[in-house]
Design an enzyme around this catalytic site. Structure first.
Site, PDB file in Angstrom:
ATOM      1  CB  CYS A 168      -0.920  -0.045   1.247  1.00 12.08           C
ATOM      2  SG  CYS A 168      -0.194  -0.203   2.806  1.00 12.08           S
ATOM      3  CG  HIS A 178      -3.829   0.602   4.956  1.00  6.09           C
ATOM      4  ND1 HIS A 178      -3.536  -0.253   4.028  1.00  6.09           N
ATOM      5  CD2 HIS A 178      -4.771   1.011   4.401  1.00  6.09           C
ATOM      6  CE1 HIS A 178      -4.156  -0.052   2.907  1.00  6.09           C
ATOM      7  NE2 HIS A 178      -4.959   0.794   3.198  1.00  6.09           N
TER       8      HIS A 178
END
Ligand SMILES: [Zn+2]
Length: 1018
Positions: free
Chosen positions: A436, A968
């Site tokens: 990510c 994230h």
């Protein structure tokens, strides 16, 4: 259809054919049909397509006709029947023009039509040349070259060359030269026999044209030029008459190399100093060797054998040549196809952005320029660059705006350009295992329009640098190309793609990204930009360039421009043009005060998020002055950076109190005693927050002074543990008698509300508080004697400290916390500041302010002082000097505590979505000039404004959630072009893409990387 293409496959043009699909998507905009190639290959098509098939047949027939006419023409040319050959070509051209109507906008058909057209024009030009019909020949070539945008991607070198021949034959040597230079560039450095032949021909032609230009010039100027002395006199007189610009007055730009050459030639430095001061002009350094610089210039008119022009000084300058200052096809530096669309439009005289006076140009009033022009001529009429002084200054002084339209376009932001296909870019990227960090950065980068457009239009292919040892041999660029195409031009049903190939390619360049562990998105982006830049670097053989040493005597504008030029000699790429800016860092040596300035390129700006501690530390200090005998001690609030030294504290205290720094002694007070006289080199961070810090004004330590540390006690026998209140540090001459010493000490305490018998006695003690029985009768009490105190003391007391104990009968009045201190205004300010720090909202502006604030380098980060010859903790100030078109801002959210621990800062930093004004952080800007006094050359500051506004809008933001290494990443991004920013923010979260994002979503405390675009490109 295949046959059609094949018939031309022997043509070199075919291989350079533009990607038609791309072309359609970019130009037509909104076209959602799939690529048309398959339709034509799978003929026959169903009934509705019949018309298309019919059209195709007509097209095919006409094309064959034209082809055979061309063949005939070629044969006739070989047999030297030029007239007949020309007739055949003309006929073929006529048919080819008709073909357009039958193309039906099909890119493939259009392409085959254009290939034929280009080759026919080329052949026809040659035959016209043989026939001596040069004007026709030129017009013939113009039919293609005037529509360069249509033929972008086709090889037009032959056409350029033939137009040059026509122009040469017509006596337009100047224009011919431009065409030939264009040819030279398009050859590049590919080494092919056929190319070499073309290159040689072109070089020969260039030499011919240059010689002719030179002879013409000599003829035009023979005997018209006054002597050096009179030139000097005339120009300085004309300059002095216009040294104060008036509104509406015309000024002319002059290439600085030319100006330097002229100044050397006529020895302009010889004008007297009074005159120099009067003139609003930059006279270049005499020492500089203008000849070597001139040799680098492709448009140089001079040859090295030009000795005949020498007039005792430097070489005679040729005609005034300002071409280097202009954006034109002959200036590769700024001919990038799309950048122009962002730039202010200025018709014929469009200046290269960010010109610097004293490096690129000098500016002269009309009469002075006219005089030079009449003596030396001008290389080309449309290189005269005139700007009028406008009354814009707030002080009512006129200014000359180099980019007048740019100033206005802040409001309009209206430029020409193409529009993206509205349905594209909405594609997710699969997570390949902890990727990510990569996906979020890629999504933002893919919204950087100039870069994406460059790939989608296949322009990258001509720049790709396979031989660069710093790159990946083009693999990274190719992988990025594939990804960008899938994102913007892929199958519309595809919702997400896998960036695996790109990940593999980046690992070639930066192996750390090979595994599946989580990385920092910012680090990834920096590597990706760097790798793409190297793969696309247009510089094939970068020269070695030593970094110049700049100090404060240099004109920083010129030094900055020189550093940038030097950098650009090694680095030229789309990535560079778009993302790179320039920092200026200034280091001041704390020992010798030497100032050193350096300029460095950057592709992102890393900002610390100011924390309470990094804002600086507030140190309350109680100050005992030596002079104001009856004035109580004063409390100051000193604010210093967290890694400041005690010397910094002293410096500030000295400024606030007016006491010279060498008379200040700062002490750490603990349990009513002076625990330590703090050394200047002690770091402020080593001070305990609860420590009491006091400052005493004392005489500097000399053999003839005595320093006394006095502690206070209640009446009785003093010992080490019973001290109370605040201790006193004072100094006096070694010649004072015992009585005078007592008076001196009383004076120091005279602001206390004392009754006559409050003070009992003053004893001499050792540094542990034990009484020293040095006086008569083994007493430790200072007597009221007229004998010198020093005579009672042993010698070693003289140069070090003497310890004393003050005994009080009434301790309520002694020197302690109950005392009414005077509060200096700095204390009030500091308290206010502290409160503001505790409940403030951070803004991007504050982070940028913090970034540009002076900072003392810490132990691990020392700077080498070339004068002291060792590493010092210098005071360093960073400024932005040159701003990029796409600005990437990084928040240092992961604060490095120690090797084991990185903490994340979750503070919300508010950043603007529109209208971030970077002018005020850009040190080179004239707007910022007011803030940084003395940094900007006074003339430039008051006279020429060369700013292009630095207003930015946000188009992308990488967010980070959770902890470092485990969190994230995702990204917000929106599309934009020259016209406007779209309002439809999207959230890119690996494979998912979500609409309906509001502006308030975009600004959050997860914001990690910000992508801003400049409204007017520079
Ligand atoms: Zn030094």
């Amino acid at each position: 259809m295949k046959a059609l293409v094949k018939s031309n496959s022997n043509s070199r043009i075919e291989s350079n054919r533009i990607d038609c699909t791309t072309y359609r998507y970019l130009c037509i905009g909104g076209a959602t049909t799939a690529t048309p190639l398959q339709h034509h290959c799978n003929m026959p098509a169903p009934t509705p397509k019949m018309t298309a098939v019919t059209k195709l047949k007509i097209f095919s027939n006409l094309l064959t006709q034209a082809e055979s006419l061309k063949e005939k023409g070629n044969k006739l040319f070989s047999s030297k029947d030029y007239i007949a050959s020309h007739n055949n070509y003309s006929h073929a051209l006529h048919i080819t023009t008709q073909l357009n109507a039958h193309c039906d906008n099909d890119p493939l058909l259009l392409s085959s039509q254009r290939i034929l057209f280009v080759s026919l024009i080329g052949n026809n030009a040659l035959v016209l040349y043989k026939l001596g019909r040069y004007s026709e020949m030129q017009a013939n070539c113009n039919s293609i070259l005037s529509q360069a945008s249509i033929y972008d991607g086709y090889d037009l070198t032959k056409i350029w060359y033939r137009r040059a021949l026509a122009r040469e034959a017509l006596g337009q040597n100047e224009e011919a030269k431009i065409d030939l230079e264009h040819c030279m560039r398009s050859f590049g450095d590919k080494d092919e026999a056929r190319l070499n032949k073309g290159r040689n021909d072109t070089l020969l032609a260039l030499e011919r044209v240059n010689n002719r230009l030179k002879r013409q010039f000599e003829k035009d100027n023979a005997g018209t030029c006054p002597s050096s002395a009179s030139q000097r006199h005339i120009i300085s007189t004309l300059l002095s008459q216009a040294s104060v610009p008036r509104t509406g007055e015309a000024f002319y730009l002059l290439d600085f190399d030319w100006w330097r050459l002229w100044c050397n030639h006529v020895n302009f430095h010889a004008i007297d100093d009074d005159m120099k001061l009067k003139l609003n002009i930059i006279i270049p350094d005499k020492k500089e060797n203008a000849d070597t610089e001139e040799d680098d210039r492709s448009s140089s008119e001079e040859e090295s054998d030009d000795d005949s022009y020498c007039d005792g000084y430097g070489r005679r300058p040729g005609a005034i040549n300002n071409r280097r200052l202009l954006i034109s096809s002959s200036n590769p530096q700024a001919s990038d196809f799309f950048f122009q669309e962002w730039r202010p439009q200025q018709s014929a005289t469009m200046l290269i952005p960010q010109l610097v006076r004293g490096h690129h140009f000098e500016i002269l009033p009309r009469d002075a320029y006219a005089a030079l022009k009449s003596w030396y001529g001008e290389i080309c009429a449309n290189t005269t660059i005139c700007r009028r002084a406008m009354l814009m200054d707030k002080h009512g002084r006129p200014k000359v705006f180099l980019y007048p339209n740019a100033q206005r376009s802040i409001e309009s932001r209206n430029n020409m350009g193409v529009v993206y296909d509205q349905s594209s870019g909405r594609v997710g990227l699969n997570n390949l295992g902890n990727t990510c960090f990569m996906n979020s950065a890629l999504q933002c980068l893919s919204h950087a329009t100039p870069l994406t457009r460059y790939f989608l239009t296949s322009h990258y292919k001509k720049d790709i640098n396979v031989s660069n040892p710093l790159g990946t041999g083009g693999k990274l660029a190719a992988a990025y190309d594939t990804m960008v195409r899938s994102l913007w031009m892929g199958n519309s049903r595809q919702y997400n793609i896998s960036p695996r190939a790109l990940k593999r390619a980046i690992a070639l360049f930066a192996p750390r990204f090979a595994g599946t562990s989580q990385h920092d998105s910012q680090e990834f982006l920096a590597f990706l930009l760097d790798g793409l830049h190297e793969d696309l670097n247009r510089v094939r053989n970068p020269p070695y360039i030593e970094k110049a040493d700049v100090n404060h005597e240099h004109d920083l504008n010129v030094a900055g421009a020189e550093a940038w030029d030097a950098h650009c000699k090694r680095n030229q790429s789309i990535v560079h043009d778009t993302f790179y800016g320039q920092f200026k860092s200034t280091c001041i040596c704390p020992n010798c005060k030497q100032i050193s300035v350096s300029f460095d390129a950057f592709n992102h700006v890393s900002l610390e998020i100011p924390q309470l501690s990094s804002f600086g530390r507030i140190i309350p200090i109680i100050m005992f002055s030596a002079n104001s005998h009856s004035v109580p001690p004063t409390r100051y609030g000193i604010v210093v950076s967290k890694n400041a030294h005690l010397s910094d504290v002293k410096l500030q205290l000295s400024r606030l109190s007016g006491v010279p720094i060498e008379r200040l002694s700062i002490c750490d007070i603990y349990q009513s005693k002076i625990y330590e006289i703090i050394s200047d080199s002690k770091n402020v961070s080593d001070l305990n927050k609860d420590d009491t810090v006091m400052a005493y004004e004392i005489d500097p330590y000399t053999p003839s002074t005595m320093h006394v540390v006095a502690t206070q006690f209640k009446q009785g026998v003093p010992d080490d543990k019973s001290s109370i209140g605040y201790p006193l540090l004072t100094s006096f001459s070694i010649d004072l008698s015992c009585r005078q010493v007592k008076e001196h000490m009383m004076n120091r305490l005279s602001y206390l509300p004392l009754s006559n018998d409050s003070l009992v006695k003053i004893r001499i003690v050792d540094n542990n508080g034990a009484q020293l029985e040095v006086f008569e009768n083994s007493s430790s009490i200072i007597p009221n004697s007229d004998e010198k105190l020093a005579s009672f003391l042993k010698e070693d007391c003289a140069e070090s400290f003497l310890f004393a104990a003050i005994e009080w009968s009434d301790s309520s009045h002694m020197l302690n916390d109950n005392l009414e201190f005077i509060d200096h205004s700095s204390l009030v300010e500091a308290v206010k500041k502290h409160r503001a720090m505790l409940n403030r909202t951070l803004t991007l502006d504050q982070c940028l302010d913090n970034f540009t604030r002076p900072e003392r380098l810490d132990e691990d980060n020392k700077w080498y002082c070339t004068k002291c010859k060792y590493h010092v903790r210098a005071e360093k100030t960073m400024k932005l000097w040159r701003l990029p078109n796409v600005l990437v801002i990084h928040f240092k959210r992961f604060e490095f505590r120690n090797a084991m621990r990185r903490e994340k800062l979750d503070s919300l930093v508010e950043y603007p979505l529109e209208g971030l004004n970077m002018n005020k952080y850009c040190a080179s800007s004239s707007f910022a000039g007011h803030a940084e006094n003395g940094e900007v050359n006074a003339n430039q500051e008051t006279f020429v404004v060369n700013d292009i506004p630095a207003t930015y809008d946000l188009f992308g933001c990488v967010n980070h959630y959770g902890r470092m290494g485990f969190g994230h990443y995702n990204a917000y991004a929106r599309r934009w072009n020259e016209y406007h920013m779209e309002d439809d923010w999207r959230l890119f979260d690996d494979s998912s893409v979500r609409d309906g994002i509001t502006e308030t979503d975009v600004v959050s405390n997860s914001g990690y990387l910000l992508f801003y675009r400049r409204r007017v490109f520079a």
